[in-house]
Design an enzyme around this catalytic site. Structure first.
Site, PDB file in Angstrom:
ATOM      1  CB  ALA A 174      -2.429   7.227  -3.486  1.00 55.65           C
TER       2      ALA A 174
ATOM      3  CB  THR B 130      -0.977  -0.038   1.203  1.00 57.58           C
ATOM      4  OG1 THR B 130      -1.951   0.989   1.045  1.00 57.58           O
ATOM      5  CG2 THR B 130      -0.259   0.160   2.532  1.00 57.58           C
ATOM      6  CG  ASN B 131      -0.381   4.662  -1.411  1.00 60.81           C
ATOM      7  OD1 ASN B 131      -1.057   5.458  -0.772  1.00 60.81           O
ATOM      8  ND2 ASN B 131      -0.871   4.004  -2.451  1.00 60.81           N
ATOM      9  NE  ARG B 132       5.589   7.132   4.014  1.00 59.71           N
ATOM     10  CZ  ARG B 132       5.914   6.642   5.211  1.00 59.71           C
ATOM     11  NH1 ARG B 132       5.073   6.771   6.212  1.00 59.71           N
ATOM     12  NH2 ARG B 132       7.051   6.032   5.393  1.00 59.71           N
TER      13      ARG B 132
END
Ligand code: PMT
Length: 210
Positions: free
Chosen positions: A88, A21-23
């Site tokens: 995102a 995943t990402n932030r």
């Protein structure tokens, strides 16, 4: 007007308990949904996992993976006037999701990744979307040049570009600072809360000429 907004990160599973995943916190996308609703529009928010409350009066479809977000956008795009893709979305996912939890074995583990479907890039060519199309660009250098390249390649009416290398803005922060990239000019929005930035983006989105 009817708005479709994507928000948050996606999660691409590796096994039953792990994912890539990402932030992204989802704040920018949720602020856009809240701002569009505040201005009296009908709003559908399609979001990856976040800890945020869905703004009052906003229709909501929760998703986890890029593929689920792609499918939800494709299913819901009919009748939408303005699409703002702020999520995102992971660009790559594991080729295989193991059925059982991956066990510790060798010192190194190599993951094979493949591209996820490009939602923004499919809006015109695959989904046949003819409304106003606004994409985001999260860049760390040459923000305007890369944003302008996305504007043209993805057939957008506007790109909201943010420099995600700057501390205090972008991913998982309360504020943002963005450049709205149009085909023939740019508009700079100074650093402010995501709620204030969102209101300005919605104002711009509603006056894009057909
Ligand atoms: O969620 P927050 O913590 O509030 O942070 C906000 C943000 C930094 C996530 C937001 O401002 C932002 O920049 N969103 C876009 C993040 C991104 O993935 O940018 P990108 O340059 O990689 O992607 C470009 C565009 O293509 C985006 O509109 C994205 O939604 C879209 N995309 C990307 C990959 C993919 N497979 N499908 C897509 O549609």
């Amino acid at each position: 007007m009817k708005f479709l907004i994507t928000a948050g990160p996606t999660r691409e599973p590796l096994d039953p308990v792990r994912y890539l995943t990402n932030r992204s916190s989802g704040r920018m996308g949720y602020a856009l949904a809240g701002a569009a609703r505040h201005e009296g529009h009908e709003v559908l928010l399609i979001s990856g996992p976040t800890t945020l409350d869905v703004p009052a009066g906003v229709d909501f479809i929760p998703v986890e993976t890029a593929q689920q977000m792609y499918d939800a956008v494709q299913d819901m795009i009919k009748g939408v006037d303005v699409a703002i893709l702020c999520a995102a979305v992971a660009d790559y996912r594991p080729v295989v999701c193991a059925e059982q939890k991956i066990k510790k074995q060798a010192d190194k583990l190599v993951l094979e990744l493949e591209r996820t479907p490009d939602i923004l890039g499919s809006m015109r060519s695959v989904f046949g979307f003819e409304g106003k199309l606004i994409g985001f660009a999260a860049e760390t250098n040459d923000v305007i040049a890369y944003g302008r390249d996305k504007l043209v390649r993805k057939k957008c009416d506007m790109i909201v570009a943010n420099d995600v290398s700057k501390p205090g803005i972008g991913f998982d922060s309360r504020e943002n600072e963005v450049v709205l990239i149009y085909p023939n000019h740019e508009v700079y929005l100074a650093q402010d809360t995501k709620e204030h930035i969102a209101l300005q983006i919605i104002e711009h989105a509603t006056i894009i000429p057909s």
